[in-house]
Design a protein around this motif. Sequence first.
Motif, PDB file in Angstrom:
ATOM      1  N   ALA A 258       0.805  -1.194   0.058  1.00 45.80           N
ATOM      2  CA  ALA A 258      -0.030  -0.197   0.050  1.00 45.80           C
ATOM      3  C   ALA A 258       0.809   1.166  -0.102  1.00 45.80           C
ATOM      4  CB  ALA A 258      -1.079  -0.006   1.155  1.00 45.80           C
ATOM      5  N   ALA A 259       1.903   1.246   0.842  1.00 44.41           N
ATOM      6  CA  ALA A 259       2.834   2.317   0.664  1.00 44.41           C
ATOM      7  C   ALA A 259       3.432   2.652  -0.465  1.00 44.41           C
ATOM      8  CB  ALA A 259       3.964   2.184   1.924  1.00 44.41           C
ATOM      9  N   ALA A 260       3.908   1.388  -1.047  1.00 41.84           N
ATOM     10  CA  ALA A 260       4.748   1.618  -2.395  1.00 41.84           C
ATOM     11  C   ALA A 260       3.637   2.327  -3.496  1.00 41.84           C
ATOM     12  CB  ALA A 260       5.392   0.133  -2.765  1.00 41.84           C
ATOM     13  N   ILE A 261       2.487   1.649  -3.533  1.00 37.96           N
ATOM     14  CA  ILE A 261       1.403   1.988  -4.503  1.00 37.96           C
ATOM     15  C   ILE A 261       1.017   3.643  -4.261  1.00 37.96           C
ATOM     16  CG2 ILE A 261      -0.776   1.883  -5.173  1.00 37.96           C
ATOM     17  CD1 ILE A 261      -0.412  -0.984  -4.569  1.00 37.96           C
ATOM     18  N   THR A 262       1.027   3.905  -2.992  1.00 33.09           N
ATOM     19  CA  THR A 262       0.900   5.493  -2.601  1.00 33.09           C
ATOM     20  C   THR A 262       1.961   6.127  -3.215  1.00 33.09           C
ATOM     21  OG1 THR A 262      -0.279   4.833  -0.756  1.00 33.09           O
ATOM     22  CG2 THR A 262       0.605   7.095  -0.726  1.00 33.09           C
ATOM     23  N   GLY A 263       3.326   5.916  -2.853  1.00 33.10           N
ATOM     24  CA  GLY A 263       4.005   6.742  -3.722  1.00 33.10           C
ATOM     25  C   GLY A 263       4.168   6.611  -4.981  1.00 33.10           C
ATOM     26  N   GLY A 264       3.992   5.494  -5.637  1.00 28.94           N
ATOM     27  CA  GLY A 264       3.779   5.514  -7.417  1.00 28.94           C
ATOM     28  C   GLY A 264       2.758   6.349  -7.680  1.00 28.94           C
ATOM     29  N   THR A 265       1.494   6.405  -7.012  1.00 28.96           N
ATOM     30  CA  THR A 265       0.612   7.445  -7.382  1.00 28.96           C
ATOM     31  C   THR A 265       1.221   9.028  -7.207  1.00 28.96           C
ATOM     32  OG1 THR A 265      -1.125   5.881  -6.585  1.00 28.96           O
ATOM     33  CG2 THR A 265      -1.729   8.326  -7.048  1.00 28.96           C
ATOM     34  N   LEU A 266       1.809   9.211  -6.110  1.00 24.01           N
ATOM     35  CA  LEU A 266       2.409  10.660  -6.038  1.00 24.01           C
ATOM     36  C   LEU A 266       3.533  10.858  -6.985  1.00 24.01           C
ATOM     37  CD1 LEU A 266       2.886  10.533  -2.109  1.00 24.01           C
ATOM     38  CD2 LEU A 266       1.173  11.898  -3.496  1.00 24.01           C
ATOM     39  N   LEU A 267       4.340   9.937  -7.440  1.00 29.14           N
ATOM     40  CA  LEU A 267       5.364   9.969  -8.404  1.00 29.14           C
ATOM     41  C   LEU A 267       4.727  10.109 -10.020  1.00 29.14           C
ATOM     42  CD1 LEU A 267       8.170   7.685  -7.286  1.00 29.14           C
ATOM     43  CD2 LEU A 267       8.202  10.167  -7.189  1.00 29.14           C
ATOM     44  N   SER A 268       3.747   9.523 -10.121  1.00 28.07           N
ATOM     45  CA  SER A 268       3.085   9.546 -11.665  1.00 28.07           C
ATOM     46  C   SER A 268       2.752  11.134 -11.835  1.00 28.07           C
ATOM     47  CB  SER A 268       1.637   8.850 -11.407  1.00 28.07           C
ATOM     48  OG  SER A 268       0.639   9.174 -10.628  1.00 28.07           O
ATOM     49  N   ARG A 269       2.375  11.940 -10.662  1.00 31.93           N
ATOM     50  CA  ARG A 269       2.131  13.456 -11.196  1.00 31.93           C
ATOM     51  C   ARG A 269       3.383  14.052 -11.826  1.00 31.93           C
ATOM     52  NH1 ARG A 269      -1.582  16.662  -8.237  1.00 31.93           N
ATOM     53  NH2 ARG A 269      -3.693  15.779  -8.305  1.00 31.93           N
ATOM     54  N   ARG A 270       4.432  13.669 -11.622  1.00 36.76           N
ATOM     55  CA  ARG A 270       5.890  13.904 -12.232  1.00 36.76           C
ATOM     56  C   ARG A 270       6.042  13.765 -13.715  1.00 36.76           C
ATOM     57  NH1 ARG A 270       7.005  17.948  -8.415  1.00 36.76           N
ATOM     58  NH2 ARG A 270       6.825  17.244  -6.290  1.00 36.76           N
ATOM     59  N   LEU A 271       5.133  12.946 -14.253  1.00 36.58           N
ATOM     60  CA  LEU A 271       5.374  12.433 -15.575  1.00 36.58           C
ATOM     61  C   LEU A 271       4.748  13.342 -16.720  1.00 36.58           C
ATOM     62  CD1 LEU A 271       4.150   8.489 -15.226  1.00 36.58           C
ATOM     63  CD2 LEU A 271       6.423   9.423 -15.163  1.00 36.58           C
ATOM     64  N   GLN A 272       4.541  14.600 -16.158  1.00 31.54           N
ATOM     65  CA  GLN A 272       3.867  15.405 -17.060  1.00 31.54           C
ATOM     66  C   GLN A 272       4.976  15.762 -18.272  1.00 31.54           C
ATOM     67  OE1 GLN A 272       2.421  19.151 -15.153  1.00 31.54           O
ATOM     68  NE2 GLN A 272       1.924  18.007 -13.299  1.00 31.54           N
ATOM     69  N   GLY A 273       4.551  16.006 -19.423  1.00 33.54           N
ATOM     70  CA  GLY A 273       5.538  16.121 -20.507  1.00 33.54           C
ATOM     71  C   GLY A 273       5.955  14.922 -21.161  1.00 33.54           C
TER      72      GLY A 273
END
Length: 323
Positions: free
Chosen positions: A168-183
Amino acid sequence: MHPTHAADTPVTAGEPGRPKPLRMLWITAAWGACFVAIQWGLRDAPLLWYAALRALVAGGALLALAGIQRRPAPQGRRAWAMVAGLGLVNVTVAFAAMFGGVAGLATGTAAVLANAQPLLILLPAWWLYGEAVTARTAIALVIGFAGLVVVALPGGGGSGAALSLLAAAAITGGTLLSRRLQGLDLIVATAWHLLIGGAALAVFAAIMEGPPAIDWTPRFTLSLAFLSLVGTAATTVAWFSEARLSRLDVLSTWTFLTPVFGIGIAALVLGERPGGWTAAGLTAVLVAMFVALTPRRPRRLSAGVSTAGTIQQGRAVAERPRN
């Protein structure tokens, strides 16, 4: 030029919106079915190798689609570092912990603990992206998770509880990092993060489990195909697409439905009949979701303010010079 898709839409300026309900329903239904498919597949394959194959097959399918559509690859060290970091967190750690949790827990308990993201994401979303959460939403999320715990408790605990929470913690981190995929092209970035994370997981599997001893039964082949193509490739692209545009607390609230679907599918497919506590827990989950996902209506002006405004307008009209 590559074709433009809705999934490629970047985050727009302004306040994030709300995810599409129909899309979230099929995402969470697919994720719920994944827990049953994982249990089936683990009968024929080692845990870590099964998790690695899930990511590698999904990433390969998306990369093939990106090649057919001539989508652009990430450019620059920063872009590749972001994709690689996302792969290690969202795939290598999350998949290994998730599969380990399913192996060490009852299906319902593992599904509940692995979907604690709505609670874990509240503070990071506020800290990183300024998405403040109202007390009403926070209380609703706590009640919803408590309802899921009530649903899962009859299934018992086990050594996989810590692994499910790590997932759950890793998936949460992945969701937060996915915001950085802009562009970046969403399908290409999703494909490469799955391939990089899956490759790292395969190395870890080779160290811990040795060569892959897999029995390629029809049951395992179908389980792997569903997990990879539906439960990973399609859902991850859709999830990252919503994460670009939606408030993260509202988006993650939908994951409360994942264990609900998982328990329902297990009841239909495996014959696991839930008891009376399950109905109470599911009721709490649905009420909490309704509260958290229903937008607050703007307050109307009080009668005193409206009356004062009307009087002032009347005086202004009366005091106008007449011709």
